[in-house]
Design a protein around this motif. Structure first.
Motif, short mmCIF file in Angstrom:
data_model
loop_
_atom_site.label_atom_id
_atom_site.label_comp_id
_atom_site.label_asym_id
_atom_site.label_seq_id
_atom_site.Cartn_x
_atom_site.Cartn_y
_atom_site.Cartn_z
N ASN A 1 0.81 -1.21 0.00
CA ASN A 1 0.00 0.00 0.00
C ASN A 1 0.84 1.27 0.00
N LEU A 2 2.12 1.15 0.32
CA LEU A 2 2.98 2.32 0.31
C LEU A 2 3.09 2.91 -1.10
N GLU A 3 3.05 2.06 -2.09
CA GLU A 3 3.09 2.54 -3.47
C GLU A 3 1.90 3.45 -3.78
N LYS A 4 0.71 3.07 -3.27
CA LYS A 4 -0.49 3.89 -3.47
C LYS A 4 -0.37 5.24 -2.78
N MET A 5 0.43 5.29 -1.72
CA MET A 5 0.50 6.47 -0.87
C MET A 5 1.67 7.40 -1.22
N THR A 6 2.31 7.14 -2.34
CA THR A 6 3.48 7.93 -2.74
C THR A 6 3.20 8.59 -4.09
N PRO A 7 3.48 9.90 -4.20
CA PRO A 7 3.24 10.59 -5.48
C PRO A 7 3.99 9.93 -6.64
N LYS A 8 3.35 9.86 -7.78
CA LYS A 8 3.93 9.21 -8.97
C LYS A 8 5.31 9.78 -9.32
N GLU A 9 5.46 11.10 -9.17
CA GLU A 9 6.73 11.72 -9.56
C GLU A 9 7.92 11.27 -8.71
N MET A 10 7.65 10.56 -7.61
CA MET A 10 8.73 10.02 -6.78
C MET A 10 9.30 8.73 -7.39
N GLY A 11 8.65 8.20 -8.41
CA GLY A 11 9.14 6.99 -9.06
C GLY A 11 9.28 5.81 -8.11
N PHE A 12 8.38 5.72 -7.16
CA PHE A 12 8.47 4.70 -6.11
C PHE A 12 8.07 3.33 -6.66
N LYS A 13 8.94 2.35 -6.42
CA LYS A 13 8.67 0.99 -6.87
C LYS A 13 9.26 0.02 -5.86
N ILE A 14 8.44 -0.93 -5.42
CA ILE A 14 8.92 -1.95 -4.51
C ILE A 14 9.69 -2.99 -5.32
N ILE A 15 10.89 -3.31 -4.88
CA ILE A 15 11.73 -4.28 -5.58
C ILE A 15 11.65 -5.64 -4.91
N ASP A 16 11.66 -5.66 -3.57
CA ASP A 16 11.70 -6.93 -2.87
C ASP A 16 11.21 -6.78 -1.43
N GLY A 17 10.67 -7.85 -0.87
CA GLY A 17 10.36 -7.92 0.54
C GLY A 17 8.96 -7.52 0.95
N ALA B 1 8.32 -7.68 12.37
CA ALA B 1 9.61 -7.22 12.88
C ALA B 1 10.73 -8.02 12.22
N GLY B 2 11.73 -7.33 11.74
CA GLY B 2 12.85 -7.95 11.05
C GLY B 2 12.73 -7.94 9.54
N GLN B 3 11.58 -7.59 9.03
CA GLN B 3 11.34 -7.58 7.59
C GLN B 3 12.23 -6.54 6.90
N LEU B 4 12.82 -6.94 5.79
CA LEU B 4 13.60 -6.03 4.96
C LEU B 4 12.81 -5.77 3.68
N ILE B 5 12.67 -4.51 3.33
CA ILE B 5 11.93 -4.13 2.13
C ILE B 5 12.83 -3.22 1.30
N THR B 6 12.97 -3.56 0.02
CA THR B 6 13.80 -2.77 -0.88
C THR B 6 12.91 -2.05 -1.88
N TYR B 7 13.16 -0.74 -2.01
CA TYR B 7 12.40 0.11 -2.93
C TYR B 7 13.35 0.77 -3.90
N GLN B 8 12.78 1.27 -4.96
CA GLN B 8 13.49 2.21 -5.83
C GLN B 8 12.70 3.50 -5.74
N VAL B 9 13.39 4.61 -5.59
CA VAL B 9 12.73 5.90 -5.48
C VAL B 9 13.57 6.92 -6.23
N THR B 10 12.90 7.95 -6.73
CA THR B 10 13.59 9.02 -7.46
C THR B 10 13.32 10.32 -6.71
N PRO B 11 14.10 10.58 -5.64
CA PRO B 11 13.80 11.73 -4.79
C PRO B 11 14.17 13.08 -5.39
N LEU B 12 15.26 13.15 -6.15
CA LEU B 12 15.72 14.44 -6.68
C LEU B 12 16.30 14.31 -8.08
#
Length: 152
Positions: A26-42, A49-60
């Motif tokens: 659901n984090l993808e839904k909650m992030t503006p498109k221009e941030m280029g947010f994409k979940i890669i893994d996890g 607790a202990g979960q690792l989540i990898t994203y790709q983001v385009t902050p600047l």
């Protein structure tokens, strides 16, 4: 160290709020498109607790960055905390709280963060970083209203 604190009331049950928040997808839904947010893994399981989540983001400036978060704490129907292990910030510690109130829930985000690049980071924080974070949380606020309705 900087602090960002946001609260929003939402007209849903505590269980509905938790069910929404505990899904990393659901984090993808909650992030503006221009941030280029994409979940890669996890994100294939609900938050634990202990979960690792990898994203790709385009902050600047269109520069793609990998962000790795670790869920360090989860308390069912109450809160969870994610911390950046690797990514665009020098430090990122974000706790998501929910609590039941009359007519719904109050969602609260408490974030402590540091920008990288020392003196240069301190210069760009009020000009670029802080306004961008405010914009992201404004988007999230509007998205919650769109998804769940306005609190009355």
């Amino acid at each position: 160290m900087h602090k960002l604190h946001k609260t929003q009331k939402v007209p849903i049950s505590l269980q509905e709020a938790w069910d929404f928040l505990k899904s990393p997808k659901n984090l993808e839904k909650m992030t503006p498109k221009e941030m280029g947010f994409k979940i890669i893994d996890g994100a294939d399981r609900e938050t634990y607790a202990g979960q690792l989540i990898t994203y790709q983001v385009t902050p600047l400036l269109g520069i793609k960055t990998k962000w790795i978060s670790k869920i360090t704490q989860v308390k069912h129907l109450s809160h969870f905390t994610d911390e950046q292990l690797s990514g665009p910030y020098a430090l990122w510690h974000h706790t998501h709280f929910i609590k039941e109130i009359d007519g719904g829930v109050e969602m609260e985000d408490l974030i402590y963060y540091k920008v990288p690049f020392g003196f240069l980071g301190r210069l760009i924080h009020p000009i670029i970083v802080k306004p961008q974070l405010e914009k992201i949380f404004e988007f999230r606020s509007k998205k919650l209203i769109e998804l769940f309705g306005e609190f009355k």
